[in-house]
Design an enzyme around this catalytic site. Structure first.
Site, PDB file in Angstrom:
ATOM      1  N   ASP A 181       0.862  -1.181   0.000  1.00 37.99           N
ATOM      2  CA  ASP A 181       0.000   0.000   0.000  1.00 37.99           C
ATOM      3  C   ASP A 181       0.894   1.225   0.000  1.00 37.99           C
ATOM      4  O   ASP A 181       1.735   1.390   0.899  1.00 37.99           O
ATOM      5  CB  ASP A 181      -0.927   0.008   1.216  1.00 37.99           C
ATOM      6  N   ASN A 189      -1.831  12.895  -5.132  1.00 36.08           N
ATOM      7  CA  ASN A 189      -2.974  13.292  -5.966  1.00 36.08           C
ATOM      8  C   ASN A 189      -3.425  14.717  -5.662  1.00 36.08           C
ATOM      9  O   ASN A 189      -3.704  15.513  -6.576  1.00 36.08           O
ATOM     10  CB  ASN A 189      -4.134  12.324  -5.745  1.00 36.08           C
ATOM     11  N   HIS A 194      -3.959  14.155 -10.524  1.00 37.69           N
ATOM     12  CA  HIS A 194      -4.175  12.733 -10.757  1.00 37.69           C
ATOM     13  C   HIS A 194      -3.248  12.161 -11.834  1.00 37.69           C
ATOM     14  O   HIS A 194      -2.967  10.968 -11.833  1.00 37.69           O
ATOM     15  CB  HIS A 194      -5.639  12.483 -11.127  1.00 37.69           C
ATOM     16  N   ASP A 198      -1.277   8.811 -11.384  1.00 32.15           N
ATOM     17  CA  ASP A 198      -1.274   7.677 -12.312  1.00 32.15           C
ATOM     18  C   ASP A 198       0.158   7.258 -12.662  1.00 32.15           C
ATOM     19  O   ASP A 198       0.475   6.062 -12.721  1.00 32.15           O
ATOM     20  CB  ASP A 198      -2.025   8.036 -13.594  1.00 32.15           C
ATOM     21  N   GLU A 224      -4.412   2.391  -4.490  1.00 38.36           N
ATOM     22  CA  GLU A 224      -2.943   2.339  -4.425  1.00 38.36           C
ATOM     23  C   GLU A 224      -2.451   1.047  -3.774  1.00 38.36           C
ATOM     24  O   GLU A 224      -1.340   0.985  -3.249  1.00 38.36           O
ATOM     25  CB  GLU A 224      -2.404   3.563  -3.667  1.00 38.36           C
TER      26      GLU A 224
END
Length: 311
Positions: A181, A189, A194, A198, A224
């Site tokens: 994680d 973000n 974003h 990504d 994530e």
């Protein structure tokens, strides 16, 4: 042409039907969409149209000595053998198989039994379904793959994990799972957008691919969070791999659209399959608990049940 009449029957066929009628019948079957054929019980061509002949790639004189199987991709030949057996026994059958002549293409093949003068024949058609098969394959791939990272999505990952657990149980072999994680991913973000988020996810997958073996499987479990299946890996070795992944992610650099770069860390939970585990969900639950412990202990850590290591 002799597609409609076998060479050794040419004389009899000429007497039975006027030449004009033969030409008419041949034109009719040549106009049938896809391949049209009649074969005997051994699968040898008795009648055929132009499309069937092109499918096989044999000249007129060789067609009666050619079997449908000769045109089929070797691995798919059992499908055709079963098609003929089923049609002879039940009057009709159908299947899909790859044709190997020229370029490999998929055909939807049918076979229906007809009895003439005490002999059994199979009348069939073969339609090209290559484009449909390509579309099906693409849709299947999309259904199994995370569109952003190109790795297995959660459902496909869990299916692969179930298969690995079954293999480990059958052969009494070890396997482990890592659950990753990304730490404080929401901050990336929120601060950088974003697109950078990504790129961060894609970078993590890239880094894992550089470290892991080909037999290892990385999947995106959601957001994530990632999972890694480690076949033939006991608990001690899984901890080593997990720490290598943690370090590699921490050393990775994600470029920003306007210059500069940003980094990220990850917490890792480790679980190793035990004979006491009834299914993969049990392994997954232990990896999840270990991940929670790594987060609780300060992030950028590797944890298994009872053990934790930090940067």
């Amino acid at each position: 042409m002799t597609r409609f009449t076998q060479p050794h029957e040419e004389s009899a066929g000429t007497e039975a039907a006027p030449l004009g009628e033969k030409a008419f019948l041949q034109a009719v079957i040549d106009a049938i969409p896809g391949a049209f054929y009649v074969v005997d019980e051994q699968g040898y061509f008795v009648r055929w149209n132009r499309a069937a002949q092109e499918l096989v790639g044999a000249p007129d004189e060789r067609m009666p000595r050619t079997r449908v199987l000769d045109a089929i991709f070797e691995e798919d030949r059992p499908l055709i053998a079963n098609l003929f057996r089923e049609a002879l026994a039940k009057d009709y059958a159908e299947t899909e198989a790859r044709v190997a002549h020229a370029e490999t293409r998929w055909r939807f093949l049918t076979a229906r039994r007809v009895d003439i003068a005490g002999k059994a024949y199979l009348v069939g058609t073969g339609l090209d379904v290559t484009e449909r098969k390509k579309l099906e394959h693409e849709l299947e791939h999309q259904a199994r793959t995370d569109f952003l990272t190109g790795i297995p999505n959660r459902r496909h990952f869990l299916n692969l994990a179930d298969l690995e657990l079954a293999r480990a149980r059958r052969y009494a072999r070890p396997f482990s799972m890592l659950m990753l994680d990304l730490d404080l991913f929401k901050n990336i973000n929120d601060r950088y957008g974003h697109l950078t988020g990504d790129l961060t996810l894609q970078k993590v997958v890239e880094v894992c691919g550089q470290i892991l073996r080909e037999v290892d499987v990385v999947g995106r479990l959601g957001g994530e969070e990632f999972g890694i299946i480690l076949p033939e890996t006991d608990a001690a070795k899984a901890l080593q791999v997990a720490d290598r992944v943690r370090q590699a992610v921490a050393n990775a650099s994600i470029p920003l659209p306007n210059g500069g770069s940003v980094g990220i860390t990850t917490s890792v939970g480790v679980a190793t399959y035990s004979e006491a585990d009834p299914d993969f969900d049990a392994v997954l639950a232990r990896a999840d608990r270990a991940l929670y412990e790594a987060k609780r202990s300060g992030r950028d850590r590797v944890s298994s049940e009872g053990e934790s290591s930090a940067a």
